[in-house]
Write a protein that holds these residues in place. Structure first.
Motif, mmCIF file in Angstrom:
data_model
loop_
_atom_site.group_PDB
_atom_site.id
_atom_site.type_symbol
_atom_site.label_atom_id
_atom_site.label_comp_id
_atom_site.label_asym_id
_atom_site.label_seq_id
_atom_site.Cartn_x
_atom_site.Cartn_y
_atom_site.Cartn_z
ATOM 1 N N ALA A 112 0.650 -1.177 0.064
ATOM 2 C CA ALA A 112 -0.061 -0.039 0.192
ATOM 3 C C ALA A 112 0.947 1.181 0.083
ATOM 4 N N GLU A 113 2.024 1.219 0.745
ATOM 5 C CA GLU A 113 2.786 2.481 0.871
ATOM 6 C C GLU A 113 3.622 2.780 -0.683
ATOM 7 N N LEU A 114 3.903 1.659 -1.397
ATOM 8 C CA LEU A 114 4.417 1.553 -2.513
ATOM 9 C C LEU A 114 3.919 1.949 -3.707
ATOM 10 N N ALA A 115 2.480 1.784 -3.521
ATOM 11 C CA ALA A 115 1.748 1.863 -4.546
ATOM 12 C C ALA A 115 1.798 3.179 -5.392
ATOM 13 N N GLU A 116 1.802 4.292 -4.778
ATOM 14 C CA GLU A 116 1.834 5.609 -5.248
ATOM 15 C C GLU A 116 3.343 6.131 -5.772
ATOM 16 N N ALA A 117 4.413 5.127 -5.258
ATOM 17 C CA ALA A 117 5.699 5.809 -5.298
ATOM 18 C C ALA A 117 6.407 5.942 -6.778
ATOM 19 N N ARG A 118 7.316 6.793 -6.927
ATOM 20 C CA ARG A 118 8.022 6.728 -8.275
ATOM 21 C C ARG A 118 9.468 6.572 -7.871
ATOM 22 N N ALA A 119 9.988 5.477 -8.345
ATOM 23 C CA ALA A 119 11.349 5.240 -8.210
ATOM 24 C C ALA A 119 12.407 5.707 -9.268
ATOM 25 N N LEU A 120 13.477 6.316 -8.779
ATOM 26 C CA LEU A 120 14.793 6.656 -9.644
ATOM 27 C C LEU A 120 15.688 5.567 -9.893
ATOM 28 N N ILE A 121 16.037 4.962 -11.159
ATOM 29 C CA ILE A 121 17.092 4.018 -11.208
ATOM 30 C C ILE A 121 18.389 4.724 -11.004
ATOM 31 N N ALA A 122 18.917 4.037 -9.792
ATOM 32 C CA ALA A 122 20.364 4.500 -9.389
ATOM 33 C C ALA A 122 21.495 3.796 -10.081
ATOM 34 N N ASP A 123 21.317 2.424 -10.184
ATOM 35 C CA ASP A 123 22.291 1.765 -10.791
ATOM 36 C C ASP A 123 21.461 0.661 -11.650
ATOM 37 N N GLY A 124 21.759 0.308 -12.846
ATOM 38 C CA GLY A 124 21.335 -0.978 -13.554
ATOM 39 C C GLY A 124 20.205 -0.421 -14.694
ATOM 40 N N HIS A 125 20.710 0.641 -15.414
ATOM 41 C CA HIS A 125 19.876 1.066 -16.596
ATOM 42 C C HIS A 125 19.588 -0.180 -17.587
ATOM 43 N N HIS A 126 20.849 -0.693 -18.036
ATOM 44 C CA HIS A 126 20.862 -1.508 -18.995
ATOM 45 C C HIS A 126 20.222 -2.914 -18.601
ATOM 46 N N ARG A 127 20.359 -3.276 -17.255
ATOM 47 C CA ARG A 127 19.601 -4.335 -16.599
ATOM 48 C C ARG A 127 18.252 -4.271 -16.833
ATOM 49 N N TYR A 128 17.746 -3.106 -16.359
ATOM 50 C CA TYR A 128 16.294 -2.582 -16.367
ATOM 51 C C TYR A 128 15.783 -2.892 -17.837
ATOM 52 N N ALA A 129 16.341 -2.202 -18.802
ATOM 53 C CA ALA A 129 16.035 -2.475 -20.216
ATOM 54 C C ALA A 129 16.146 -3.901 -20.462
ATOM 55 N N ALA A 130 16.929 -4.721 -19.921
ATOM 56 C CA ALA A 130 16.899 -6.225 -20.262
ATOM 57 C C ALA A 130 15.850 -6.752 -19.728
#
Length: 379
Positions: free
Chosen positions: A179-197
Motif C-alpha cells: 500500500a505504501e509503495l503503490a503511489e511511489a515513483r522510483a529513480l534508477i540509481a544503478d542498472g539502466h541496462h539491466r532494467y532495459a533487459a
C-alpha cells in the motif's frame, strides 16, 4: 539503428510493485569474492547447473518460501537499507503521470539485448538493480519495525561488507508495504541496462517469470546512497581548446593552482588540467540542469579540436593519470544533487552517459532470483 545510439528505455507503469520471491543466496565466503563474478560468466547456459552443484555442496541456499527481503549492508562506514523483491515490469506507461520507474540515462540497445540474452541463458536475475525513492513515514516505520527483529542472515563478506537480511512473509506486513509503495515513483540509481533487459525479456515472454525483474528499493530519506561524480578525460584536445570553447560561449575560464582549482568545484564550476596547468570553468548552468549537461551539450561541441574520445573515471587519480599537455585534458566534475536528478527524470530528460555514481553498491551474490523457480512466486 546505429549500434552506438543511446535511447530512452520504456517506462514501467504504476502502481510500483515489489513482489516476494524465493531468494537464492551464496555462502558468505563466496559473497564479495572476485572469483564469484566468474561463476556468472560464459558459457551462460551453464550458470544454473553450476549453482545447482554449489547448492549440493552447501555453497548456495534457496528459500523454500517466497519472501520480500529487507537487506541492510554497510560499506566504508555507510549503511544502506532497502527492500529487495521482484519488480513488476509487465505494464508500460502511456502518460507521464503513470510512470513508476524513472531512468535518468539512456541505454545502448545492443547492450540491453546482450544482457537479456545472458539472463535468459542463465535463467537468473543475478543481482538487483538499485532504485531510490523518498518513502513515506509509514513505510519507514514498517521497515524500522522489521529491522528491530532478529535477522534471518547476518554475515561479513569477503569484501568486508557487513550484511543483515530479514525475510518478510507476514501477510499484513506485506500488504502494508504494498500500500505504501503503490503511489511511489522510483529513480534508477544503478542498472539502466539491466532494467532495459528486464523489459526485453518481458516483451519476449509476457505472462511468465519475466513479467518481473529483481530490484532493491532504497529510501533516500532514511539510509541514502551517496551520489558521487564521474570524471572525464577528453582525448585529442588541449587546455587551450577548452579555454577557447568556454570563451566562445561567454563562460569564464580562469587559471588556478591545483588546490585552488579542485576546491572551486561546485554545481556551476568544473576544474580541468592537462597535467601541467589547471583552469576553473564557470558554467552558465540553468536552475533545472546539471553541470554535466552543460559540459556535453554546450562546451564539448564548441571545442575547436576533438575530442576524439571521452573516457570516464570514478576517481580523481584515474582521471589525472589520463591528462597530457600534448593530447588530453582531464575534467573533474561536481556530483549533481539527487533531487535534481529526480526532477530531470520526471521532466522526461536524460542526463549524458555516466553522469552519476551511486555508492555503495551491494556485493554480488547476496540475493539472486531464479527465473526457473519463479513459478513459486505469488501472482
Amino acid at each position: 539503428m546505429d549500434a552506438a545510439q543511446v535511447v530512452t528505455p520504456p517506462y514501467v507503469a504504476g502502481p510500483l510493485q515489489l513482489r516476494p520471491f524465493a531468494g537464492l543466496m551464496l555462502a558468505p565466503h563466496r559473497v564479495g569474492d572476485p572469483s564469484t563474478g566468474r561463476a556468472f560468466a560464459r558459457p551462460y547456459r551453464g550458470v544454473a547447473a553450476r549453482l545447482l552443484r554449489w547448492q549440493s555442496r552447501g555453497l548456495v541456499t534457496r528459500d523454500e518460501a517466497p519472501a520480500l527481503y529487507l537487506h541492510e549492508y554497510t560499506a566504508a562506514g555507510i549503511t544502506i537499507r532497502g527492500l529487495v523483491g521482484a519488480l513488476d515490469v509487465s505494464r508500460r506507461a502511456t502518460r507521464p503521470e503513470d510512470r513508476a520507474v524513472l531512468p535518468h540515462e539512456g541505454i545502448h540497445p545492443a547492450q540491453a539485448d546482450d544482457l537479456a540474452d545472458r539472463m535468459a541463458e542463465m535463467g537468473l536475475n543475478p543481482a538487483p538493480i538499485l532504485l531510490v525513492h523518498h518513502g513515506t513515514a509509514r513505510l519507514a516505520s514498517i521497515t524500522k519495525a522489521v529491522s528491530a527483529g532478529t535477522p534471518d542472515h547476518e554475515f561479513t563478506d569477503r569484501s568486508e561488507q557487513q550484511h543483515r537480511i530479514w525475510a518478510i512473509r507476514d501477510e499484513t506486513t506485506l500488504s502494508d508495504i504494498a500500500a505504501e509503495l503503490a503511489e511511489a515513483r522510483a529513480l534508477i540509481a544503478d542498472g539502466h541496462h539491466r532494467y532495459a533487459a528486464y523489459l526485453r525479456l518481458q516483451q519476449r515472454e509476457p505472462g511468465g517469470p519475466c513479467d518481473l525483474g529483481l530490484a532493491m528499493l532504497v529510501d533516500q530519506a532514511t539510509t541514502p546512497l551517496f551520489l558521487g561524480p564521474i570524471h572525464r578525460s577528453l582525448a585529442g584536445t588541449t587546455l587551450d581548446d577548452l579555454r577557447s570553447a568556454a570563451e566562445s560561449l561567454g563562460m569564464s575560464c580562469t587559471d588556478r593552482e591545483q588546490a585552488e582549482a579542485v576546491s572551486a568545484l561546485s554545481p556551476t564550476a568544473l576544474a580541468a588540467t592537462d597535467g601541467r596547468a589547471w583552469v576553473v570553468v564557470n558554467l552558465a548552468v540553468p536552475d533545472d540542469q546539471a553541470a554535466v549537461e552543460v559540459l556535453h551539450r554546450q562546451l564539448v561541441p564548441a571545442l575547436p579540436h576533438g575530442p576524439t574520445t571521452i573516457s570516464y573515471h570514478h576517481t580523481v587519480d584515474d582521471a589525472l593519470s589520463h591528462a597530457d599537455p600534448r593530447s588530453s585534458v582531464a575534467v573533474l566534475m561536481p556530483a549533481p544533487p539527487v533531487d535534481l536528478v529526480q526532477r530531470i527524470a520526471e521532466n522526461d530528460r536524460l542526463l549524458p552517459e555516466k553522469a552519476t555514481s551511486f555508492q555503495p553498491k551491494p556485493s554480488l551474490g547476496v540475493l539472486i532470483r531464479s527465473l526457473r523457480d519463479a513459478a513459486d512466486e505469488p501472482s
